[in-house]
Design an enzyme around this catalytic site. Structure first.
Site, PDB file in Angstrom:
ATOM      1  N   ASP A 122       0.268  -0.969   0.242  1.00  0.00           N
ATOM      2  CA  ASP A 122       0.012   0.243   0.220  1.00  0.00           C
ATOM      3  C   ASP A 122       1.014   1.540   0.286  1.00  0.00           C
ATOM      4  O   ASP A 122       0.153   2.445   0.571  1.00  0.00           O
ATOM      5  CB  ASP A 122      -1.337   0.034   1.279  1.00  0.00           C
ATOM      6  N   CYS A 176     -16.594 -15.014 -11.751  1.00  0.00           N
ATOM      7  CA  CYS A 176     -17.786 -14.605 -11.416  1.00  0.00           C
ATOM      8  C   CYS A 176     -19.265 -16.010 -11.929  1.00  0.00           C
ATOM      9  O   CYS A 176     -20.224 -16.156 -11.650  1.00  0.00           O
ATOM     10  CB  CYS A 176     -18.264 -13.447 -11.211  1.00  0.00           C
ATOM     11  N   CYS A 179     -23.555 -15.218 -11.802  1.00  0.00           N
ATOM     12  CA  CYS A 179     -23.671 -14.301  -9.931  1.00  0.00           C
ATOM     13  C   CYS A 179     -23.711 -13.142  -9.841  1.00  0.00           C
ATOM     14  O   CYS A 179     -22.771 -12.454 -10.401  1.00  0.00           O
ATOM     15  CB  CYS A 179     -22.116 -15.329  -9.310  1.00  0.00           C
ATOM     16  N   CYS A 186     -24.803  -4.525  -2.563  1.00  0.00           N
ATOM     17  CA  CYS A 186     -23.938  -3.225  -2.286  1.00  0.00           C
ATOM     18  C   CYS A 186     -25.151  -2.011  -2.120  1.00  0.00           C
ATOM     19  O   CYS A 186     -26.084  -2.041  -2.371  1.00  0.00           O
ATOM     20  CB  CYS A 186     -23.146  -3.016  -3.662  1.00  0.00           C
ATOM     21  N   CYS A 199     -18.943   4.057  -2.788  1.00  0.00           N
ATOM     22  CA  CYS A 199     -18.473   2.985  -1.868  1.00  0.00           C
ATOM     23  C   CYS A 199     -18.778   2.702  -0.428  1.00  0.00           C
ATOM     24  O   CYS A 199     -17.790   4.312  -0.507  1.00  0.00           O
ATOM     25  CB  CYS A 199     -17.412   2.164  -2.262  1.00  0.00           C
ATOM     26  N   CYS A 224     -16.430  -1.309   4.921  1.00  0.00           N
ATOM     27  CA  CYS A 224     -18.062  -2.332   4.243  1.00  0.00           C
ATOM     28  C   CYS A 224     -17.830  -3.294   3.439  1.00  0.00           C
ATOM     29  O   CYS A 224     -16.597  -3.357   2.527  1.00  0.00           O
ATOM     30  CB  CYS A 224     -18.028  -1.075   3.228  1.00  0.00           C
ATOM     31  N   CYS A 227     -19.913  -6.566   0.249  1.00  0.00           N
ATOM     32  CA  CYS A 227     -19.940  -7.312  -1.467  1.00  0.00           C
ATOM     33  C   CYS A 227     -18.880  -8.374  -0.749  1.00  0.00           C
ATOM     34  O   CYS A 227     -18.462  -8.661  -2.200  1.00  0.00           O
ATOM     35  CB  CYS A 227     -19.271  -5.875  -2.414  1.00  0.00           C
ATOM     36  N   CYS A 231     -20.286 -13.413  -0.717  1.00  0.00           N
ATOM     37  CA  CYS A 231     -20.070 -14.297  -1.874  1.00  0.00           C
ATOM     38  C   CYS A 231     -19.398 -15.557  -2.068  1.00  0.00           C
ATOM     39  O   CYS A 231     -18.857 -15.512  -1.101  1.00  0.00           O
ATOM     40  CB  CYS A 231     -18.493 -12.927  -1.850  1.00  0.00           C
TER      41      CYS A 231
HETATM   42 FE1  SF4 Z   1     -18.268 -12.434  -8.252  1.00  0.00          FE
HETATM   43 FE2  SF4 Z   1     -18.170 -13.080  -5.155  1.00  0.00          FE
HETATM   44 FE3  SF4 Z   1     -19.659 -11.062  -6.652  1.00  0.00          FE
HETATM   45 FE4  SF4 Z   1     -20.773 -13.219  -7.630  1.00  0.00          FE
HETATM   46  S1  SF4 Z   1     -20.303 -12.106  -5.226  1.00  0.00           S
HETATM   47  S2  SF4 Z   1     -20.400 -11.595  -8.606  1.00  0.00           S
HETATM   48  S3  SF4 Z   1     -18.424 -14.062  -7.150  1.00  0.00           S
HETATM   49  S4  SF4 Z   1     -17.668 -11.491  -6.944  1.00  0.00           S
END
Ligand code: SF4
Length: 323
Positions: A122, A176, A179, A186, A199, A224, A227, A231
């Protein structure tokens, strides 16, 4: 010299197993996007304004041949973060320090086999997620996080630039598919709009925030996880073996009034040692105050608020929530 396995073996010996290698080169393909972002005035207050520093690793090491991208898992136990409170990544010790120690060891090892190496966590402006993606340690999900197979998106990233040449790894396919969970989760639709400046993680870290954010933060103190929490790649991740990322109880169960009134001594002994400590005391005090006042908590003693900056927010919150 290609002694890639020697580096991998060394990393494995200190508990690191997710790393990849790419050629050190200028990331020309990113320049148009970054320039457009600049022209559209979309850069946020933490972004490097000099585009060259964001695409050109040779500014950091002229003789660079390879960039090594390394992921450090931080999900230490099964506790799932909620919407409220501190983001999961802040719960343990400050990753800037923890990751630096590991990277320093790897750089020393590279020195011992005759190479030069410098490390970053960073503290440069290079596109770390993009580098990680190219090096094959994960893919960038729709939520813009780097997602690894083993640790999901619960990883910190570090990079090493070395003057040794190593064979390049291959990028992974995006995983992804259909999905869309993160976009649906969000709260500000930042994921689907690709508009990072709304965000809520960013909002919690900004120095000045407009009043309308007060009711949108919904108990978030720093960062946060909306998101990331649902997942699928984070569902059954391998836990971190880095003991310093063991969560502090005061981060999982923060005492909000204590935080609003906190003095330098207590801040330095607790929150300063975590991954959000770099942002300073006043931002955390402000966010705790927003949390309490948005929930109409009445026993806040404004005489104990020790910062004019936080006091200004106190007055704005009184007005905003009509308290
Ligand atoms: Fe991709 Fe995870 Fe978002 Fe689903 S929740 S679209 S797998 S980043």
């Amino acid at each position: 010299m290609d002694c890639k396995n020697t580096i991998i073996d060394f990393c494995n010996s200190i508990g690191i197993d997710t790393l990849g290698f790419i050629r050190c080169r200028v990331f020309e393909e990113l320049r148009p996007y970054l320039l457009e972002r600049k022209l559209d005035k979309l850069e946020n207050e933490f972004e490097e304004k000099d585009v060259e520093k964001r695409v050109n690793p040779f500014l950091y090491m002229k003789e660079g041949k390879t960039i090594i991208s390394i992921a450090f898992p931080y999900s230490y136990d099964d506790i799932i973060s909620s919407e409220e409170g501190f983001s999961k990544y802040t719960w343990g010790s400050d990753y800037h320090k923890v990751v630096s120690k590991y990277l320093e060891q790897i750089c020393n090892f590279i020195n011992s086999i005759g190479g030069r190496a410098i490390y970053f966590v960073d503290n440069n402006a290079l596109p770390e997620r993009y580098i990680a993606k190219l090096s094959g340690i994960g893919f960038i999900g729709k939520n813009n996080m780097l997602i690894t197979q083993k640790y999901g998106s619960y990883v910190f990233l570090g990079e090493i630039i070395t003057d040794l040449y190593f064979e390049e790894d291959k990028a992974l396919e995006n995983g992804c598919g259909d999905c869309n969970i993160c976009a649906k989760q969000c709260p500000t639709k930042a994921v689907s709009s690709s508009h990072s400046n709304i965000c809520l993680s960013y909002i919690t870290q900004k120095k000045h925030i407009e009043d309308f954010w007060f009711s949108k933060l919904n108990g978030r103190l720093f960062g946060c996880d909306s998101c990331q929490r649902l997942c699928p790649y984070n569902e059954s991740v391998i836990k971190s073996n880095i003991n310093l990322f063991k969560p502090n109880d005061y981060m999982i169960n923060p005492n909000l009034l204590e935080l609003v009134y906190i003095d330098n001594k207590n801040f330095n002994a607790k929150y300063k040692l975590t991954s959000c400590g770099w942002r300073g005391k006043a931002i955390l005090q402000r966010n705790a105050l927003i949390y309490l006042m948005s929930k109409k908590v009445e026993n806040i003693d404004f005489r104990k608020i020790n910062s004019p900056y936080v006091m200004d927010y106190y007055n704005r919150l009184l007005n905003y929530f009509k308290l």
